[in-house]
Design an enzyme around this catalytic site. Structure first.
Site, PDB file in Angstrom:
ATOM      1  N   HIS A 154      -3.713   7.634  -0.277  1.00 16.65           N
ATOM      2  CA  HIS A 154      -3.973   6.192  -0.275  1.00 16.65           C
ATOM      3  C   HIS A 154      -4.119   5.669  -1.708  1.00 16.65           C
ATOM      4  CE1 HIS A 154      -5.727   2.304   0.778  1.00 16.65           C
ATOM      5  NE2 HIS A 154      -6.678   2.563  -0.108  1.00 16.65           N
ATOM      6  N   HIS A 159      -2.473   2.342  -4.245  1.00 15.86           N
ATOM      7  CA  HIS A 159      -3.036   1.498  -5.308  1.00 15.86           C
ATOM      8  C   HIS A 159      -2.322   1.607  -6.656  1.00 15.86           C
ATOM      9  CE1 HIS A 159      -6.317  -0.399  -3.218  1.00 15.86           C
ATOM     10  NE2 HIS A 159      -6.643   0.762  -2.665  1.00 15.86           N
ATOM     11  N   GLU A 199      -5.371  -4.704  -0.129  1.00 16.57           N
ATOM     12  CA  GLU A 199      -5.321  -3.599   0.842  1.00 16.57           C
ATOM     13  C   GLU A 199      -4.261  -3.824   1.929  1.00 16.57           C
ATOM     14  OE1 GLU A 199      -6.602  -0.734   0.623  1.00 16.57           O
ATOM     15  OE2 GLU A 199      -8.355  -0.920  -0.678  1.00 16.57           O
ATOM     16  N   SER A 218       0.118   3.325   2.331  1.00 23.69           N
ATOM     17  CA  SER A 218      -0.263   4.741   2.393  1.00 23.69           C
ATOM     18  C   SER A 218      -0.288   5.262   3.819  1.00 23.69           C
ATOM     19  CB  SER A 218      -1.618   4.954   1.713  1.00 23.69           C
ATOM     20  OG  SER A 218      -2.571   4.043   2.215  1.00 23.69           O
TER      21      SER A 218
HETATM   22 FE   LIG Z   1      -7.876   1.096  -0.958  1.00 25.38          FE
END
Ligand SMILES: [Fe+2]
Length: 282
Positions: A154, A159, A199, A218
């Site tokens: 993730h 990110h 997100e 992700s």
């Molecule tokens: Fe996150």
């Protein structure tokens, strides 16, 4: 090695009954704690390098293969550019040191280790200094397509491509600065803005809905379904609606906000927060 730092896993966590997995989780947390102890003493330690086993490198390869293929169609250009520049080796989980060489030289952001869950204000305070808390453990091998919590897939696949883009970093740090000065009761609003943008954000690009959200980037399932209005309710981007919209982080998201473009979302975030918290004059 028996770690002094123990991570609590829920009974239904895929790794709960795997003593080797739990020992590694504890060890990774311990290494992060030692890193921060050194930082707090005024030292500049290297980010810990984790000893992953071949099965774990295989999980990384599995996740990368799926995500890179689907992202070609469902992720914004900025994310694809980030992947190109980061040049992740899909055969081996990268170290944060390797990632930071590219990330820090591009936008000044540094991935730093985190021992466990942290409070939002702590996360934002670090982000305001361009330090992004990254997990280093990987999801359990019994469940490679799902993780009930952020893991290194993730944080690196979701990110870091965003953090390679100057305008995304700029809006992220505006939000982080706002979070460091806002009243406690406003934190939940900033969490919602972060959640529905960095997100799980969606936007139009060349007439198609794409994602720029790390949560979508992700997870193969989320990356596939997030752009489909038959599976997810798409709502026009509106900061006033976002700050009033609650979310459940443990489920596949039923509702996401779609902006006219990525730049539109970033501009809206920055201008709303700069005006609300008088950031330009502070
Ligand atoms: Fe996150």
């Amino acid at each position: 090695m028996q770690a002094d730092f123990l991570i609590d896993l829920d009974h239904d966590h895929p790794g709960f009954k795997d003593p080797e997995y739990r020992e590694q989780r504890d060890s990774i947390a311990e290494q992060a704690t030692k890193y921060w102890n050194e930082v707090n003493k005024g030292n500049s330690p290297d980010v810990p390098v984790i000893d992953y086993d071949p099965i774990q490198h295989g999980i990384w390869k599995h996740v990368c293969t799926q995500i890179f293929e689907k992202a070609k169609y469902n992720a914004v250009k900025e994310v694809l550019d980030g992947f190109k520049q980061l040049k992740f080796d899909i055969d081996k989980i990268p170290t944060l040191l390797e990632v930071n060489k590219k990330l820090t030289s591009k936008t000044g952001v540094k991935m730093v280790p985190v021992a466990g869950l942290i409070q939002s204000r702590h996360f934002f305070a670090s982000l305001a200094k361009k330090e992004f808390y990254s997990t280093q453990y990987i999801r359990h091998s019994s469940c490679p397509d799902f993780t009930p919590e952020p893991d290194i897939c993730h944080d690196l696949l979701g990110h870091t491509p965003l953090l390679m883009d100057e305008k995304i970093v700029k809006a992220s740090t505006v939000m982080a600065h706002a979070a460091t000065i806002c009243p406690e009761e406003d934190i939940v609003q900033l969490e919602r803005i972060y959640w529905f943008t960095f997100e799980y954000g969606l936007c139009y690009e060349d007439g198609k809905i794409k994602t720029y959200g790390a949560g979508n980037l992700s997870s193969y399932a989320d990356l596939t379904r997030c752009v489909n209005p038959d599976l997810v309710e798409h709502v026009d981007f509106d900061i006033q609606k976002i700050i009033k919209t609650d979310y459940n982080p443990t489920i596949q998201q039923p509702l996401l906000f779609v902006s006219k473009s990525l730049s539109h979302a970033l501009d809206e975030i920055s201008s709303y927060l700069e005006e609300k918290y008088d950031l330009k004059s502070s």
